[in-house]
Design an enzyme around this catalytic site. Structure first.
Site, mmCIF file in Angstrom:
data_model
loop_
_atom_site.group_PDB
_atom_site.id
_atom_site.type_symbol
_atom_site.label_atom_id
_atom_site.label_comp_id
_atom_site.label_asym_id
_atom_site.label_seq_id
_atom_site.Cartn_x
_atom_site.Cartn_y
_atom_site.Cartn_z
ATOM 1 N N SER A 8 0.844 -1.195 0.000
ATOM 2 C CA SER A 8 0.000 0.000 0.000
ATOM 3 C C SER A 8 0.875 1.240 0.000
ATOM 4 O O SER A 8 1.767 1.386 0.837
ATOM 5 C CB SER A 8 -0.888 0.007 1.249
ATOM 6 N N HIS A 33 -1.714 -1.893 -3.907
ATOM 7 C CA HIS A 33 -2.931 -1.616 -3.135
ATOM 8 C C HIS A 33 -3.113 -0.107 -3.000
ATOM 9 O O HIS A 33 -2.216 0.590 -2.506
ATOM 10 C CB HIS A 33 -2.796 -2.280 -1.760
ATOM 11 N N ASP A 35 -5.443 2.932 -1.518
ATOM 12 C CA ASP A 35 -6.434 3.252 -0.493
ATOM 13 C C ASP A 35 -7.100 4.594 -0.782
ATOM 14 O O ASP A 35 -6.483 5.644 -0.619
ATOM 15 C CB ASP A 35 -5.748 3.310 0.877
ATOM 16 N N MET A 37 -9.759 7.291 0.305
ATOM 17 C CA MET A 37 -10.464 7.703 1.542
ATOM 18 C C MET A 37 -11.143 9.039 1.339
ATOM 19 O O MET A 37 -10.555 9.954 0.751
ATOM 20 C CB MET A 37 -9.453 7.819 2.681
ATOM 21 N N HIS A 66 -8.997 -0.100 -2.927
ATOM 22 C CA HIS A 66 -9.758 -0.268 -1.677
ATOM 23 C C HIS A 66 -10.511 1.025 -1.418
ATOM 24 O O HIS A 66 -9.912 2.026 -1.031
ATOM 25 C CB HIS A 66 -8.757 -0.602 -0.556
ATOM 26 N N MET A 68 -12.620 3.321 0.615
ATOM 27 C CA MET A 68 -13.140 3.648 1.951
ATOM 28 C C MET A 68 -13.945 4.934 1.815
ATOM 29 O O MET A 68 -13.571 6.005 2.295
ATOM 30 C CB MET A 68 -11.972 3.805 2.938
ATOM 31 N N MET A 137 -10.306 -6.251 7.459
ATOM 32 C CA MET A 137 -9.542 -5.133 8.025
ATOM 33 C C MET A 137 -8.988 -5.565 9.381
ATOM 34 O O MET A 137 -9.757 -5.896 10.288
ATOM 35 C CB MET A 137 -10.436 -3.901 8.225
ATOM 36 N N PHE A 143 -5.950 4.927 8.460
ATOM 37 C CA PHE A 143 -4.541 5.322 8.558
ATOM 38 C C PHE A 143 -3.616 4.128 8.397
ATOM 39 O O PHE A 143 -3.972 3.008 8.795
ATOM 40 C CB PHE A 143 -4.269 5.978 9.918
ATOM 41 N N ASP A 175 -5.589 -6.635 5.716
ATOM 42 C CA ASP A 175 -5.078 -5.279 5.519
ATOM 43 C C ASP A 175 -4.973 -4.545 6.853
ATOM 44 O O ASP A 175 -5.980 -4.302 7.518
ATOM 45 C CB ASP A 175 -6.059 -4.550 4.579
ATOM 46 N N GLY A 176 -3.754 -4.172 7.212
ATOM 47 C CA GLY A 176 -3.527 -3.319 8.377
ATOM 48 C C GLY A 176 -2.619 -3.949 9.409
ATOM 49 O O GLY A 176 -2.890 -5.033 9.918
ATOM 50 N N GLY A 177 -1.505 -3.279 9.676
ATOM 51 C CA GLY A 177 -0.616 -3.712 10.757
ATOM 52 C C GLY A 177 0.157 -4.994 10.481
ATOM 53 O O GLY A 177 0.627 -5.635 11.418
HETATM 54 C C1 DX5 Z 1 -5.803 1.441 6.259
HETATM 55 C C2 DX5 Z 1 -5.503 1.023 4.839
HETATM 56 C C3 DX5 Z 1 -4.327 0.142 4.701
HETATM 57 C C4 DX5 Z 1 -3.033 0.737 5.154
HETATM 58 C C5 DX5 Z 1 -2.092 -0.389 5.488
HETATM 59 O O1 DX5 Z 1 -7.062 2.018 6.326
HETATM 60 O O2 DX5 Z 1 -6.612 0.323 4.299
HETATM 61 O O3 DX5 Z 1 -4.210 -0.382 3.390
HETATM 62 O O4 DX5 Z 1 -2.429 1.571 4.203
HETATM 63 O O5 DX5 Z 1 -0.951 0.171 6.026
HETATM 64 P P1 DX5 Z 1 -0.122 -0.571 7.185
HETATM 65 O O6 DX5 Z 1 0.430 -1.821 6.586
HETATM 66 O O7 DX5 Z 1 0.915 0.439 7.522
HETATM 67 O O8 DX5 Z 1 -1.080 -0.853 8.327
HETATM 68 ZN ZN ZN Z 2 -6.337 -0.765 2.350
#
Ligand code: DX5
Ligand code: ZN
Length: 223
Positions: A8, A33, A35, A37, A66, A68, A137, A143, A175-177
């Site tokens: 991402s 990927h 994002d 938003m 993705h 959002m 998620m 973020f 996705d995330g962390g």
């Molecule tokens: C968060 C996004 C993710 C994010 C992942 O809302 O959907 O795709 O960029 O970033 P990391 O891997 O740093 O959590």
């Molecule tokens: Zn994402």
């Protein structure tokens, strides 16, 4: 089989986007990927179709978009025209999810549905056979750089079971962390696609991190 790796670009420096995309184009990353938003569904605002169009011109890798955003239906064709290969909408903003999935397919893209950490996987049972992808998620969306929510691991396993029960083909994307410390556990739980932002781009050597992720599947324990 190794995981599909989808870096991402959310937290990268957009003034350097050309070299970021070139780095990914020359890397073992499978997808990119993106994002999107809107500051309404999530507290943050990122980018839209124009940037995706520009990225499309600079890479042959599939673009995994993705969304959002609230009211994603209004924008599906525009994201497809911008170059999206996969379009993922959030369950939480789609009262007519079946129709939304049909619109994504009609646009020519693969269809994904994302679930927030509090949304149970059971809500997808009646549409799972239509889906190309389900995005779990593992942080609250909005973020990059957040901490992985550990309850996502049993959730991935439950989703895998639901997909098997319904004889469906949807890929599981998480996705995330995600980073080198937990990618193996996420993959072993049943994830097919790993999204990674911070773990790649805040690393001194993004290429080496991506190589390590792609080598996960070579561990005979997880083949
Ligand atoms: C968060 C996004 C993710 C994010 C992942 O809302 O959907 O795709 O960029 O970033 P990391 O891997 O740093 O959590
Ligand atoms: Zn994402």
């Amino acid at each position: 089989m190794s995981p599909i790796l989808a870096p991402s670009i959310l937290n990268t420096d957009y003034t350097q986007l050309g070299s970021t995309i070139q780095l990914l184009q020359d890397s073992p990353a499978d997808w990119i990927h993106l994002d999107v938003m809107d500051g309404s569904f999530v507290p943050n605002i990122s980018f839209g179709m124009q940037l995706i169009k520009d990225i499309r011109r600079r890479t042959t890798k599939p673009l995994d978009v993705h969304l959002m955003i609230v009211h994603p239906d209004q924008h599906i064709q525009a994201f497809r025209d911008a170059g999206a290969d996969v379009i993922t909408v959030h369950y939480e903003v789609c009262p007519h999810l079946h129709r939304t999935i049909e619109s994504i397919h009609l646009s020519g893209a693969k269809a994904g549905v994302a679930l927030n950490p509090h949304t149970p996987i059971e809500v997808l049972r009646d549409v799972i056979e239509l889906l190309d992808l389900v995005l779990i998620m593992s942080v609250n969306p909005g973020f990059g750089g957040q901490k992985f929510i550990y309850q996502s691991i049993p959730k991935i396993k439950r989703l895998k079971q639901l997909i098997t029960e319904e004889n469906a083909k949807a890929l599981i994307e998480v996705d995330g962390g995600i980073g080198l410390h937990n990618a193996e556990a996420v993959f072993a739980a049943g994830a097919d696609v790993l999204v990674m932002g911070n773990a790649i781009f805040s690393d001194q050597d993004p290429e080496a991190t991506m190589q390590k992720i792609k080598q996960l599947g070579r561990n005979p324990l997880f083949v």
